[in-house]
Design a protein around this motif. Sequence first.
Motif, PDB file in Angstrom:
ATOM      1  N   TYR A  26      11.387  18.160 -25.790  1.00 18.91           N
ATOM      2  CA  TYR A  26      11.635  18.960 -24.592  1.00 18.91           C
ATOM      3  C   TYR A  26      12.349  20.264 -24.916  1.00 18.91           C
ATOM      4  O   TYR A  26      12.986  20.394 -25.952  1.00 18.91           O
ATOM      5  CB  TYR A  26      12.378  18.186 -23.505  1.00 18.91           C
ATOM      6  CG  TYR A  26      13.706  17.551 -23.867  1.00 18.91           C
ATOM      7  CD1 TYR A  26      14.891  18.269 -23.812  1.00 18.91           C
ATOM      8  CD2 TYR A  26      13.748  16.188 -24.196  1.00 18.91           C
ATOM      9  CE1 TYR A  26      16.107  17.650 -24.084  1.00 18.91           C
ATOM     10  CE2 TYR A  26      14.957  15.570 -24.481  1.00 18.91           C
ATOM     11  CZ  TYR A  26      16.143  16.302 -24.421  1.00 18.91           C
ATOM     12  OH  TYR A  26      17.333  15.706 -24.688  1.00 18.91           O
ATOM     13  N   LEU A  29      16.303  24.493 -20.403  1.00 18.21           N
ATOM     14  CA  LEU A  29      16.258  25.669 -19.529  1.00 18.21           C
ATOM     15  C   LEU A  29      17.710  26.084 -19.260  1.00 18.21           C
ATOM     16  O   LEU A  29      18.628  25.293 -19.491  1.00 18.21           O
ATOM     17  CB  LEU A  29      15.519  25.316 -18.239  1.00 18.21           C
ATOM     18  CG  LEU A  29      14.020  25.071 -18.453  1.00 18.21           C
ATOM     19  CD1 LEU A  29      13.407  24.369 -17.252  1.00 18.21           C
ATOM     20  CD2 LEU A  29      13.286  26.376 -18.741  1.00 18.21           C
ATOM     21  N   THR A  68      11.869  10.219 -22.912  1.00 17.18           N
ATOM     22  CA  THR A  68      11.122  10.995 -21.912  1.00 17.18           C
ATOM     23  C   THR A  68      10.685  10.155 -20.706  1.00 17.18           C
ATOM     24  O   THR A  68      10.196  10.693 -19.724  1.00 17.18           O
ATOM     25  CB  THR A  68       9.889  11.670 -22.541  1.00 17.18           C
ATOM     26  OG1 THR A  68       9.156  10.667 -23.213  1.00 17.18           O
ATOM     27  CG2 THR A  68      10.286  12.781 -23.470  1.00 17.18           C
ATOM     28  N   LYS A  77      14.306  17.004 -15.469  1.00 21.12           N
ATOM     29  CA  LYS A  77      13.049  17.759 -15.480  1.00 21.12           C
ATOM     30  C   LYS A  77      12.721  18.243 -14.062  1.00 21.12           C
ATOM     31  O   LYS A  77      12.344  19.403 -13.855  1.00 21.12           O
ATOM     32  CB  LYS A  77      11.925  16.862 -16.022  1.00 21.12           C
ATOM     33  CG  LYS A  77      10.623  17.594 -16.228  1.00 21.12           C
ATOM     34  CD  LYS A  77       9.584  16.664 -16.824  1.00 21.12           C
ATOM     35  CE  LYS A  77       8.253  17.389 -16.890  1.00 21.12           C
ATOM     36  NZ  LYS A  77       7.170  16.502 -17.306  1.00 21.12           N
ATOM     37  N   SER A  78      12.896  17.356 -13.083  1.00 19.34           N
ATOM     38  CA  SER A  78      12.544  17.747 -11.707  1.00 19.34           C
ATOM     39  C   SER A  78      13.461  18.857 -11.190  1.00 19.34           C
ATOM     40  O   SER A  78      13.094  19.604 -10.299  1.00 19.34           O
ATOM     41  CB  SER A  78      12.597  16.538 -10.782  1.00 19.34           C
ATOM     42  OG  SER A  78      13.935  16.163 -10.568  1.00 19.34           O
ATOM     43  N   GLN A  80      14.637  21.255 -13.143  1.00 19.56           N
ATOM     44  CA  GLN A  80      14.458  22.389 -14.057  1.00 19.56           C
ATOM     45  C   GLN A  80      15.670  22.644 -14.979  1.00 19.56           C
ATOM     46  O   GLN A  80      16.074  23.777 -15.202  1.00 19.56           O
ATOM     47  CB  GLN A  80      14.120  23.674 -13.301  1.00 19.56           C
ATOM     48  CG  GLN A  80      12.760  23.692 -12.646  1.00 19.56           C
ATOM     49  CD  GLN A  80      12.820  23.252 -11.200  1.00 19.56           C
ATOM     50  OE1 GLN A  80      13.736  23.624 -10.498  1.00 19.56           O
ATOM     51  NE2 GLN A  80      11.852  22.486 -10.762  1.00 19.56           N
ATOM     52  N   THR A  83      12.233  21.154 -19.738  1.00 18.01           N
ATOM     53  CA  THR A  83      10.793  21.107 -19.454  1.00 18.01           C
ATOM     54  C   THR A  83      10.031  20.710 -20.715  1.00 18.01           C
ATOM     55  O   THR A  83      10.590  20.745 -21.825  1.00 18.01           O
ATOM     56  CB  THR A  83      10.291  22.469 -18.932  1.00 18.01           C
ATOM     57  OG1 THR A  83       8.902  22.366 -18.641  1.00 18.01           O
ATOM     58  CG2 THR A  83      10.480  23.572 -19.961  1.00 18.01           C
ATOM     59  N   ASP A  84       8.773  20.345 -20.518  1.00 14.86           N
ATOM     60  CA  ASP A  84       7.923  20.140 -21.696  1.00 14.86           C
ATOM     61  C   ASP A  84       7.698  21.517 -22.318  1.00 14.86           C
ATOM     62  O   ASP A  84       7.455  22.487 -21.589  1.00 14.86           O
ATOM     63  CB  ASP A  84       6.548  19.588 -21.283  1.00 14.86           C
ATOM     64  CG  ASP A  84       6.698  18.362 -20.400  1.00 14.86           C
ATOM     65  OD1 ASP A  84       7.557  17.535 -20.725  1.00 14.86           O
ATOM     66  OD2 ASP A  84       5.978  18.286 -19.377  1.00 14.86           O
ATOM     67  N   ASN A  87       4.965  23.729 -20.986  1.00 16.16           N
ATOM     68  CA  ASN A  87       5.011  24.183 -19.583  1.00 16.16           C
ATOM     69  C   ASN A  87       6.026  25.292 -19.333  1.00 16.16           C
ATOM     70  O   ASN A  87       6.314  25.616 -18.182  1.00 16.16           O
ATOM     71  CB  ASN A  87       5.371  23.019 -18.654  1.00 16.16           C
ATOM     72  CG  ASN A  87       4.186  22.114 -18.443  1.00 16.16           C
ATOM     73  OD1 ASN A  87       3.050  22.547 -18.644  1.00 16.16           O
ATOM     74  ND2 ASN A  87       4.445  20.871 -18.075  1.00 16.16           N
ATOM     75  N   ILE A  88       6.585  25.829 -20.375  1.00 25.04           N
ATOM     76  CA  ILE A  88       7.727  26.730 -20.203  1.00 25.04           C
ATOM     77  C   ILE A  88       7.418  27.900 -19.264  1.00 25.04           C
ATOM     78  O   ILE A  88       8.223  28.271 -18.409  1.00 25.04           O
ATOM     79  CB  ILE A  88       8.253  27.220 -21.587  1.00 25.04           C
ATOM     80  CG1 ILE A  88       9.507  28.079 -21.429  1.00 25.04           C
ATOM     81  CG2 ILE A  88       7.219  27.976 -22.380  1.00 25.04           C
ATOM     82  CD1 ILE A  88      10.719  27.296 -21.117  1.00 25.04           C
ATOM     83  N   VAL A  91       7.164  26.756 -15.536  1.00 26.47           N
ATOM     84  CA  VAL A  91       8.465  26.379 -14.989  1.00 26.47           C
ATOM     85  C   VAL A  91       9.357  27.617 -14.822  1.00 26.47           C
ATOM     86  O   VAL A  91      10.092  27.740 -13.834  1.00 26.47           O
ATOM     87  CB  VAL A  91       9.147  25.323 -15.896  1.00 26.47           C
ATOM     88  CG1 VAL A  91      10.522  24.971 -15.366  1.00 26.47           C
ATOM     89  CG2 VAL A  91       8.301  24.076 -15.958  1.00 26.47           C
ATOM     90  N   THR A  92       9.264  28.540 -15.749  1.00 24.90           N
ATOM     91  CA  THR A  92      10.061  29.771 -15.618  1.00 24.90           C
ATOM     92  C   THR A  92       9.642  30.545 -14.365  1.00 24.90           C
ATOM     93  O   THR A  92      10.481  31.062 -13.626  1.00 24.90           O
ATOM     94  CB  THR A  92       9.888  30.662 -16.870  1.00 24.90           C
ATOM     95  OG1 THR A  92      10.169  29.884 -18.021  1.00 24.90           O
ATOM     96  CG2 THR A  92      10.852  31.830 -16.831  1.00 24.90           C
TER      97      THR A  92
END
Length: 501
Positions: A26, A29, A68, A77-78, A80, A83-84, A87-88, A91-92
């Motif tokens: 992971y 963030l 994970t 993760k939910s 933020q 993140t994986d 997916n950065i 999510v950003t």
Amino acid sequence: MDAPLFMAKTDKRMKSKLTNNMENKYQFLPFRFERFNDSEYFLSNEVGEFEFLSKNDFDLFVSEKLETNSNTFLNLKSKQFLTDPQNIETVTNMLATKYRTKKSILNDFTSLHMVVPTLRCNSDCIYCQVSKKDLCDKGFDMSKTTAKNVVKTIFESPSPVIKIEFQGGEPLTNFEMVQYIMEEAEWQNLFKKKCLEFVICTNLSLITPKTLKYLKKHKCYISTSLDGYRDLHNTNRPLQDTKHTHECFEEKLKLTREYLGEDSVSALMTTTCYSLGHFKEIVDEYMRLGFNSVFFRSLNPYGFAKRDKHKIAYSVSDFIENYKEGLMYIIDLNLQGKFFVEGYAELLLKRILTPFATGFVDLQSPAGVGISGVIYDYNGNVYVSDEARMMASVNNQHFKMGNVNENSYQEMFNGEFLHNVIANACTECLPACVECAYQPFCGADPVRNFSEQGDIVGYRPTSEMCKKNKSVIKFLLELIKQNDPKINNIFWSWITKQSIC
Ligand code: SF4
């Protein structure tokens, strides 16, 4: 706009891991954290999401050892916090959208315009922060020329909502000027077509049926001051011409509600040393008089309040202790089925529990000074906030933006001065705030910093404002963390303004 990507309180080893962990399971963030108590950490991120982690989970998280499929991983993760790696970008972008929502109060620029039609007043409040003048004093009323220029300046604001709030002195001692400004604003608004609102801040003592009929016709709300039960109110806010201040207040409150409706009046209280130990009785008095909220407000260090500090002030610790006691009393009342709100908690809870923007001139980032609210003094001087005007009344003109009779809107609102103040009033980049886990819920106040500490940036370790905000936010988080459905329901009823009784 990209979400700011930075991490606070990270050592060099962690930083290098953060930037080189694309191959890991992971990706971190941006977040801030602090030890919440002996066994837990509190984490928050730029958009106000938060999480409590046990020390063990926190260690696993920051050393990239969370499973994970664990609840902790999925929670973080939910919200933020991680993140994986693949997916950065998505999510950003999501964070950036949330960030824009949180900061949407900045879209419209200045909507609150406070106007001082006179500095004269018929009260002798022991903490008068504006250094008011006596009724017979000359030269402290706004002229028509200045009033016209004030309204012209107000309507140059790009905001679709314009709230004109009359402050004093006691505005009703110059009601003719209040009327003139309201009618001039309504005339201007025939062309500008904004959502125009009026509020008058008054001690109510000079209210008459004729005044009320006028205020009703022009849809003007009333904001008043009530410091508590009779003896306390009379001590803090005595009228000059009677010993029966509280009786007068009660009688005029009744009259006002008869004409304007039950919900037409809101009240503010100010805490002096005489209020300490009596927050429960203050709440009882608010309820007896038919209010369904109170805002526990501490004394601000301006005007006579600063001059007479030795007589009426108290420590910030005393205020916090009283605040907590008062808040728990209010929660108890709600548990008994009586809907009653504490305003400061309501504001902070909105920030903590919802994704929405909450404007509050005294506690936002960037600070609301000038860009959310502004004040026009009786002589046309324009200040970034009411507190800045209070400082000016004791000969400190540091926060003067200009004068409506001499300066254009652009000079005052788009000049170097205001840009400089605002650039130094974002908690996201102020020393100490930049690392503070409570930052998403807090705000900057350059005027308060200047008054308390002598410069607009301020120094958080000795700042009373910081200590107060931090303590109250932490107290609310402790209550939220208990996860008591009854208390949570009460908090949501405050946010939604709907009684759960
Ligand atoms: S003022 Fe204090 S509590 Fe608020 S963000 Fe800054 S450091 Fe944190």
